[in-house]
Write a protein that holds these residues in place. Structure first.
Motif, short mmCIF file in Angstrom:
data_model
loop_
_atom_site.label_atom_id
_atom_site.label_comp_id
_atom_site.label_asym_id
_atom_site.label_seq_id
_atom_site.Cartn_x
_atom_site.Cartn_y
_atom_site.Cartn_z
N LYS A 277 27.83 -8.48 3.56
CA LYS A 277 28.30 -9.26 4.70
C LYS A 277 27.72 -10.67 4.67
CE LYS A 277 30.35 -7.86 7.82
NZ LYS A 277 31.82 -7.89 8.11
N GLY A 278 26.54 -10.82 4.05
CA GLY A 278 25.92 -12.13 3.93
C GLY A 278 26.47 -12.95 2.78
N GLY A 279 27.41 -12.38 2.02
CA GLY A 279 28.06 -13.12 0.95
C GLY A 279 27.47 -12.94 -0.43
N ASN A 280 26.55 -11.97 -0.59
CA ASN A 280 25.95 -11.75 -1.91
C ASN A 280 26.94 -11.01 -2.80
OD1 ASN A 280 24.19 -10.10 -3.93
ND2 ASN A 280 22.84 -11.71 -3.18
N VAL A 281 27.39 -11.67 -3.87
CA VAL A 281 28.43 -11.11 -4.74
C VAL A 281 27.94 -9.87 -5.47
CG1 VAL A 281 29.95 -11.61 -6.68
CG2 VAL A 281 29.48 -13.38 -4.98
N ARG A 282 26.72 -9.91 -5.94
CA ARG A 282 26.16 -8.76 -6.66
C ARG A 282 26.11 -7.53 -5.76
NH1 ARG A 282 19.96 -8.14 -8.78
NH2 ARG A 282 20.24 -6.30 -10.10
N ALA A 283 25.75 -7.73 -4.51
CA ALA A 283 25.69 -6.61 -3.56
C ALA A 283 27.08 -6.06 -3.27
CB ALA A 283 25.02 -7.06 -2.27
N GLN A 284 28.07 -6.92 -3.18
CA GLN A 284 29.43 -6.47 -2.93
C GLN A 284 29.93 -5.57 -4.06
OE1 GLN A 284 31.37 -10.23 -2.50
NE2 GLN A 284 30.53 -10.62 -0.44
N TYR A 285 29.66 -5.98 -5.29
CA TYR A 285 30.08 -5.18 -6.45
C TYR A 285 29.32 -3.86 -6.49
CZ TYR A 285 30.83 -3.83 -11.31
OH TYR A 285 31.15 -3.13 -12.45
N GLN A 286 28.01 -3.91 -6.27
CA GLN A 286 27.19 -2.69 -6.32
C GLN A 286 27.57 -1.73 -5.19
OE1 GLN A 286 24.88 -2.26 -8.86
NE2 GLN A 286 24.86 -0.14 -8.12
N LEU A 287 27.89 -2.28 -4.03
CA LEU A 287 28.29 -1.44 -2.90
C LEU A 287 29.60 -0.71 -3.21
CD1 LEU A 287 27.88 -0.50 0.03
CD2 LEU A 287 29.12 -2.56 0.77
N ALA A 288 30.53 -1.42 -3.81
CA ALA A 288 31.79 -0.79 -4.18
C ALA A 288 31.57 0.35 -5.18
CB ALA A 288 32.74 -1.83 -4.78
N LEU A 289 30.69 0.15 -6.15
CA LEU A 289 30.39 1.20 -7.13
C LEU A 289 29.75 2.40 -6.46
CD1 LEU A 289 29.03 -0.82 -10.20
CD2 LEU A 289 31.29 0.21 -9.92
N CYS A 290 28.80 2.13 -5.54
CA CYS A 290 28.10 3.23 -4.87
C CYS A 290 29.05 4.07 -4.03
CB CYS A 290 26.99 2.69 -3.99
SG CYS A 290 25.59 2.01 -4.89
N LEU A 291 29.91 3.41 -3.28
CA LEU A 291 30.84 4.13 -2.41
C LEU A 291 31.87 4.91 -3.22
CD1 LEU A 291 31.43 1.41 0.34
CD2 LEU A 291 30.11 3.52 0.57
N HIS A 292 32.20 4.41 -4.39
CA HIS A 292 33.18 5.09 -5.23
C HIS A 292 32.57 6.29 -5.94
CE1 HIS A 292 36.62 5.73 -7.78
NE2 HIS A 292 35.86 5.60 -8.87
N ARG A 293 31.33 6.14 -6.40
CA ARG A 293 30.69 7.19 -7.19
C ARG A 293 30.00 8.25 -6.34
NH1 ARG A 293 27.69 3.23 -11.61
NH2 ARG A 293 29.60 2.53 -12.69
N ASP A 294 29.59 7.87 -5.13
CA ASP A 294 28.80 8.79 -4.31
C ASP A 294 29.66 9.98 -3.89
OD1 ASP A 294 26.64 9.77 -2.94
OD2 ASP A 294 27.18 8.73 -1.09
N GLY A 295 29.25 11.16 -4.26
CA GLY A 295 30.01 12.36 -3.94
C GLY A 295 29.65 12.92 -2.59
N GLY A 296 30.25 14.06 -2.24
CA GLY A 296 29.93 14.74 -0.99
C GLY A 296 30.61 14.08 0.19
N ASN B 67 33.78 7.54 0.22
CA ASN B 67 34.79 6.86 1.02
C ASN B 67 35.47 5.81 0.15
OD1 ASN B 67 36.30 5.34 2.89
ND2 ASN B 67 34.88 5.86 4.52
N ILE B 68 36.63 6.16 -0.37
CA ILE B 68 37.34 5.25 -1.28
C ILE B 68 37.81 4.01 -0.53
CG2 ILE B 68 39.29 5.04 -2.86
CD1 ILE B 68 37.09 6.90 -3.81
N ARG B 69 38.17 4.16 0.75
CA ARG B 69 38.65 3.00 1.49
C ARG B 69 37.56 1.95 1.64
NH1 ARG B 69 41.60 4.11 7.08
NH2 ARG B 69 43.03 5.08 5.58
N GLU B 70 36.33 2.38 1.95
CA GLU B 70 35.22 1.43 2.05
C GLU B 70 34.91 0.82 0.69
OE1 GLU B 70 31.79 2.96 3.95
OE2 GLU B 70 32.87 3.73 5.70
N ALA B 71 35.06 1.61 -0.36
CA ALA B 71 34.82 1.09 -1.70
C ALA B 71 35.82 0.00 -2.03
CB ALA B 71 34.89 2.22 -2.72
N VAL B 72 37.08 0.23 -1.68
CA VAL B 72 38.11 -0.77 -1.94
C VAL B 72 37.84 -2.03 -1.12
CG1 VAL B 72 40.57 -1.30 -1.67
CG2 VAL B 72 39.86 0.93 -2.56
N GLY B 73 37.38 -1.85 0.13
CA GLY B 73 37.07 -3.01 0.95
C GLY B 73 35.92 -3.82 0.38
#
Length: 243
Positions: free
Chosen positions: A198-217, A221-227
Motif C-alpha cells: 500500500k506504501g508503493g513498494n514494488v518488491r513487496a507487491q510482487y512478493q505479496l502476490a506470490l505469497c497469496l498465490h502459493r499459500d495453501g489452506g 486467495n487468488i483474488r487478493e493475489a491478482v490484486g
C-alpha cells in the motif's frame, strides 16, 4: 556670474508662520490639555482581529516526538526543507539531521566509497548511532547488516522499529524475513507485505502476490493475489513510462 542663493536666506524673514493661539491664561491651557489627555486615553482599545487560518493551523506547535516520527523516513533534501519551515521544526529535527550525516558515513564504510576503506564494523556503528537518533533509513541498513551476519533476531528488531515508523522498505524486509525465519510466520509476513504494498513498494507487491498465490489452506486467495500482482504491474508500468 550670478551666484545661486540658498533658501531660506539668512537675511530674509522666515517663510513659516506660527499658528494663532487663543488668548488663554496658563490655568486655562492646563485645563484644556488635561481634558484632551483624558479624551485620548479614554478611547476604547482596537478590537483584536480574528485569528487567521494560518494561526489556527500552526504546525510549529507539533510535539517534537510526533514531528520526528513523521520525518523518520525523510531523505536529505526533504529533511533540509522541513528544517527550514520554522525555528521549532529546525530544533526538533536536529537529531535526524545528525543521523543523516552518520547514515552517509555508514554507507561509505559499508561500500568503500569516496576514499573510505570498506569496514562493516564501522558501518554498523554509524547505522546504529543514526538509528538511535530516530532515522528509519539507518534502521533498515543496520537490519541488513545483522541479517547478512546471520543475527536474524537483531535484524528483525531493527526492521520492526522502522516498519512501525511507516517505512515501506522496512515493512517489505520485515515481511520477507518472517517468511525466511524458522518457523515461518506467514500471518505476520502477509501483514507487513500488505502495508508495504500500500506504501508503493514494488518488491513487496510482487512478493505479496506470490505469497497469496502459493499459500495453501484457508488463507489461499487468488483474488487478493491478482490484486497485489496488478499493483505490481501498475507500478512497474508507471516507472518505465516515467523513464
Amino acid at each position: 556670474m550670478k551666484s545661486h542663493q540658498t533658501w531660506p536666506c539668512i537675511s530674509s524673514s522666515s517663510r513659516f508662520t506660527s499658528l494663532p493661539l487663543p488668548n488663554l491664561t496658563a490655568s486655562e491651557l492646563s485645563a484644556a490639555y488635561s481634558s484632551r489627555s483624558v479624551r485620548l486615553c479614554s478611547r476604547p482599545p482596537p478590537s483584536k482581529p480574528p485569528p487567521s487560518t494560518a494561526e489556527e493551523t500552526d504546525f510549529s506547535s507539533l510535539p517534537y516526538d510526533v514531528l520526528t516520527r513523521i520525518a523518520a523516513s525523510f531523505d536529505q533534501p526533504n529533511l533540509q526543507a522541513a528544517s527550514l519551515v520554522c525555528r521549532s521544526w529546525c530544533e526538533a529535527l536536529r537529531p535526524l539531521r545528525e543521523a543523516m550525516v552518520m547514515l552517509m558515513w555508514g554507507k561509505r564504510f559499508k561500500h568503500g566509497k569516496r576514499g573510505v576503506c570498506r569496514n562493516t564494523e564501522k558501518a554498523l556503528d554509524m547505522f546504529t548511532k543514526a538509528a538511535a537518533r530516530g532515522s528509519a533509513l539507518a534502521m533498515v541498513d543496520a537490519g541488513l547488516i545483522y541479517w547478512e551476519r546471520g543475527e536474524k533476531i537483531k535484524a528483525l528488531d531493527f526492521y520492526l522499529m522502522a516498519a512501525h515508523l511507516g517505512n515501506p522498505s522496512a515493512q517489505c524486509n520485515l515481511g520477507i524475513s518472517y517468511l525466511q525465519v524458522e518457523p515461518p510466520n506467514t500471518e505476520q509476513a502477509l501483514k507487513w507485505l500488505y502495508k508495504a504494498s500500500k506504501g508503493g513498494n514494488v518488491r513487496a507487491q510482487y512478493q505479496l502476490a506470490l505469497c497469496l498465490h502459493r499459500d495453501g489452506g484457508s488463507r489461499s486467495n487468488i483474488r487478493e493475489a491478482v490484486g497485489a500482482l496488478s499493483l505490481f504491474i501498475s507500478s512497474t508500468t508507471n516507472f518505465n513510462y516515467k523513464k
